[in-house]
Design a protein around this motif. Sequence first.
Motif, PDB file in Angstrom:
ATOM      1  N   GLY A 183      52.974  -6.143  -5.973  1.00 10.34           N
ATOM      2  CA  GLY A 183      52.448  -6.669  -5.140  1.00 10.34           C
ATOM      3  C   GLY A 183      53.648  -5.701  -3.974  1.00 10.34           C
ATOM      4  O   GLY A 183      53.391  -5.818  -2.051  1.00 10.34           O
ATOM      5  N   GLY A 184      54.301  -6.088  -4.428  1.00 13.41           N
ATOM      6  CA  GLY A 184      55.253  -5.993  -2.908  1.00 13.41           C
ATOM      7  C   GLY A 184      55.571  -4.253  -2.623  1.00 13.41           C
ATOM      8  O   GLY A 184      55.150  -4.001  -1.223  1.00 13.41           O
ATOM      9  N   ALA A 185      55.091  -3.417  -3.283  1.00 14.27           N
ATOM     10  CA  ALA A 185      55.050  -1.942  -3.230  1.00 14.27           C
ATOM     11  C   ALA A 185      54.053  -2.435  -2.043  1.00 14.27           C
ATOM     12  O   ALA A 185      53.605  -1.416  -1.199  1.00 14.27           O
ATOM     13  N   MET A 186      52.675  -3.113  -3.049  1.00 19.92           N
ATOM     14  CA  MET A 186      51.511  -2.456  -2.152  1.00 19.92           C
ATOM     15  C   MET A 186      51.255  -2.940  -0.368  1.00 19.92           C
ATOM     16  O   MET A 186      51.075  -2.647  -0.040  1.00 19.92           O
ATOM     17  N   ALA A 187      52.272  -4.365  -0.175  1.00 22.52           N
ATOM     18  CA  ALA A 187      52.212  -5.345   0.356  1.00 22.52           C
ATOM     19  C   ALA A 187      53.246  -4.058   1.754  1.00 22.52           C
ATOM     20  O   ALA A 187      53.297  -3.839   3.248  1.00 22.52           O
ATOM     21  N   GLY A 188      53.681  -3.655   1.156  1.00 29.36           N
ATOM     22  CA  GLY A 188      55.320  -2.223   1.846  1.00 29.36           C
ATOM     23  C   GLY A 188      54.271  -1.332   2.441  1.00 29.36           C
ATOM     24  O   GLY A 188      54.730  -1.342   4.023  1.00 29.36           O
ATOM     25  N   ARG A 189      53.268  -0.403   1.702  1.00 26.90           N
ATOM     26  CA  ARG A 189      52.734   0.451   1.996  1.00 26.90           C
ATOM     27  C   ARG A 189      51.110   0.284   3.607  1.00 26.90           C
ATOM     28  O   ARG A 189      51.144   0.290   4.144  1.00 26.90           O
ATOM     29  N   VAL A 247      43.401  -3.345 -10.110  1.00 24.66           N
ATOM     30  CA  VAL A 247      44.060  -2.272  -9.510  1.00 24.66           C
ATOM     31  C   VAL A 247      44.396  -1.273 -10.829  1.00 24.66           C
ATOM     32  O   VAL A 247      45.076  -2.638 -12.082  1.00 24.66           O
ATOM     33  N   SER A 248      44.384  -0.104 -10.868  1.00 25.07           N
ATOM     34  CA  SER A 248      45.606   0.238 -12.356  1.00 25.07           C
ATOM     35  C   SER A 248      46.240   1.917 -11.751  1.00 25.07           C
ATOM     36  O   SER A 248      45.954   2.061 -10.430  1.00 25.07           O
ATOM     37  N   GLY A 249      47.228   1.580 -11.990  1.00 22.98           N
ATOM     38  CA  GLY A 249      47.696   2.656 -11.643  1.00 22.98           C
ATOM     39  C   GLY A 249      49.584   2.595 -11.399  1.00 22.98           C
ATOM     40  O   GLY A 249      50.274   3.391 -11.763  1.00 22.98           O
ATOM     41  N   GLY A 250      49.565   1.004 -12.249  1.00 22.38           N
ATOM     42  CA  GLY A 250      51.270   0.603 -12.381  1.00 22.38           C
ATOM     43  C   GLY A 250      51.808   1.096 -11.201  1.00 22.38           C
ATOM     44  O   GLY A 250      51.284   0.737  -9.971  1.00 22.38           O
ATOM     45  N   ASP A 251      53.433   0.668 -11.810  1.00 20.14           N
ATOM     46  CA  ASP A 251      54.501   0.646  -9.974  1.00 20.14           C
ATOM     47  C   ASP A 251      54.213   2.009  -8.823  1.00 20.14           C
ATOM     48  O   ASP A 251      54.171   1.959  -7.994  1.00 20.14           O
ATOM     49  N   ILE A 252      54.373   3.210 -10.353  1.00 26.19           N
ATOM     50  CA  ILE A 252      53.998   4.755  -9.789  1.00 26.19           C
ATOM     51  C   ILE A 252      52.339   4.542  -8.679  1.00 26.19           C
ATOM     52  O   ILE A 252      53.568   5.023  -6.849  1.00 26.19           O
ATOM     53  N   ALA A 291      51.354   2.204  -6.783  1.00 28.78           N
ATOM     54  CA  ALA A 291      51.428   0.717  -6.092  1.00 28.78           C
ATOM     55  C   ALA A 291      52.044   1.918  -5.209  1.00 28.78           C
ATOM     56  O   ALA A 291      51.968   1.246  -4.071  1.00 28.78           O
ATOM     57  N   ARG A 292      53.518   2.444  -5.218  1.00 26.79           N
ATOM     58  CA  ARG A 292      54.612   2.513  -4.061  1.00 26.79           C
ATOM     59  C   ARG A 292      53.701   4.089  -3.700  1.00 26.79           C
ATOM     60  O   ARG A 292      53.731   4.065  -2.497  1.00 26.79           O
ATOM     61  N   GLU A 293      52.796   5.179  -4.581  1.00 22.20           N
ATOM     62  CA  GLU A 293      52.817   6.338  -3.496  1.00 22.20           C
ATOM     63  C   GLU A 293      51.433   5.760  -3.107  1.00 22.20           C
ATOM     64  O   GLU A 293      50.772   6.893  -2.508  1.00 22.20           O
ATOM     65  N   GLY A 294      50.861   5.281  -3.421  1.00 21.44           N
ATOM     66  CA  GLY A 294      49.219   4.677  -2.642  1.00 21.44           C
ATOM     67  C   GLY A 294      48.055   5.446  -3.726  1.00 21.44           C
ATOM     68  O   GLY A 294      47.213   6.042  -2.838  1.00 21.44           O
ATOM     69  N   ARG A 295      48.527   5.271  -4.729  1.00 25.22           N
ATOM     70  CA  ARG A 295      47.487   6.301  -5.346  1.00 25.22           C
ATOM     71  C   ARG A 295      47.067   5.906  -6.739  1.00 25.22           C
ATOM     72  O   ARG A 295      46.361   6.019  -7.551  1.00 25.22           O
ATOM     73  N   LEU A 296      47.052   3.808  -6.404  1.00 28.14           N
ATOM     74  CA  LEU A 296      46.332   3.050  -7.706  1.00 28.14           C
ATOM     75  C   LEU A 296      44.592   3.555  -7.706  1.00 28.14           C
ATOM     76  O   LEU A 296      43.925   4.171  -6.470  1.00 28.14           O
ATOM     77  N   SER A 297      43.743   3.327  -8.628  1.00 32.00           N
ATOM     78  CA  SER A 297      42.720   3.936  -8.912  1.00 32.00           C
ATOM     79  C   SER A 297      41.884   1.863  -8.279  1.00 32.00           C
ATOM     80  O   SER A 297      43.237   1.021  -9.172  1.00 32.00           O
ATOM     81  N   ILE A 298      41.367   1.273  -7.459  1.00 39.06           N
ATOM     82  CA  ILE A 298      40.725  -0.245  -7.498  1.00 39.06           C
ATOM     83  C   ILE A 298      39.821   0.001  -7.839  1.00 39.06           C
ATOM     84  O   ILE A 298      38.487   0.920  -7.236  1.00 39.06           O
ATOM     85  N   LEU A 332      46.384   1.834   0.010  1.00 36.44           N
ATOM     86  CA  LEU A 332      46.555   1.817  -1.497  1.00 36.44           C
ATOM     87  C   LEU A 332      46.307   2.796  -2.693  1.00 36.44           C
ATOM     88  O   LEU A 332      46.781   2.473  -3.091  1.00 36.44           O
ATOM     89  N   GLY A 333      44.976   2.958  -2.639  1.00 40.86           N
ATOM     90  CA  GLY A 333      44.624   3.847  -3.418  1.00 40.86           C
ATOM     91  C   GLY A 333      44.405   5.309  -3.172  1.00 40.86           C
ATOM     92  O   GLY A 333      43.382   4.915  -1.813  1.00 40.86           O
ATOM     93  N   ALA A 334      44.017   5.765  -4.081  1.00 38.62           N
ATOM     94  CA  ALA A 334      43.290   7.166  -4.080  1.00 38.62           C
ATOM     95  C   ALA A 334      42.035   7.517  -4.791  1.00 38.62           C
ATOM     96  O   ALA A 334      41.011   8.083  -4.127  1.00 38.62           O
ATOM     97  N   ASN A 335      41.479   6.022  -5.532  1.00 42.73           N
ATOM     98  CA  ASN A 335      40.019   6.436  -5.988  1.00 42.73           C
ATOM     99  C   ASN A 335      39.673   4.650  -6.041  1.00 42.73           C
ATOM    100  O   ASN A 335      40.216   3.772  -6.883  1.00 42.73           O
TER     101      ASN A 335
END
Length: 293
Positions: free
Chosen positions: A19-25, A127-132, A134-141, A160-163
């Motif tokens: 959540g912290g990484a997602m909110a930061g984005r 979501v799926s994609g872990g901490d990486i 979340a930080r890079e905005g590449r989550l699957s949602i 937040l996500g690429a997929n």
Amino acid sequence: MNESVTRPSVGFIGLGIMGGAMAGRLAAAGFPLHVYNRTRSKAEPLLAAGAKWHDSPATLAAASDIVLTIVGTPADVRGLYLGEEGLIANARPSSTLVDMTTSSPSLARELAALGSQRDLHVLDAPVSGGDIGAREGRLSIMVGGSPEGFARIEPVLRCLGANIVLQGGPGAGQHTKLCNQIVIASTMLGVCEGLTYARNAGLDVRTVLSSIGGGAAGGFLLNNLGPRIANEDFAPGFFVEHFVKDMRIATEEALDIGCELPGLELAFRLYQQLADGGNSRDGTQALFKLYQP
């Protein structure tokens, strides 16, 4: 015109590893951001970036057009959304609430039905994609809910996500995430067993990874968590205790819909053993510890 003026205000609850990484984005993208967390210190970087702190979920809900939540367990979700101080009772009329916790499909359906009584869209979007990711905005949602509600939140989710896929009505996102966790459960067994075999055969685990990571065995878990295992780095990208919670929900849902899933049952038993042994706050790659003498 300042682009942020036209953007919806977003509330975010749950500022852990994900959540912290997602909110930061979202803050970096210029969304007016409102935050709440049980431990305020985790919000400090966001407050320094301009987010507004709220002392309760109720006041956050009243100030936000869209509220995103990612907390621990279905019980946490229920407590956050329901009751006089809950999100549903205090949200702005016609606002949208999105639970991104891996939780129960039946609870997601319940929240959506209760929200509709107050003209609210309530969606499940684990979501799926872990901490990486979340930080890079590449989550699957994986989203469950109405098409109208999905259209409202899609621009936010794109940060937040690429997929991002609408899987169906309320609860469909949670069912999809459980499919994801079931696949991960057995795959993690394979990763740990393959690397245990490599070590016991006298091979260099890192060198083995350089070969099999580019072949048919390659995938996110092997290529991202395999090197951590080789380095005996068990720091969490996703906590063991949260994975145990997810597998418990998946096991219950599988029983309810008449699925027999022996791989899931074995992984659940082993991860529960790992957690009971004092490793609940390690990352999921710590399952490798059980295979070592």
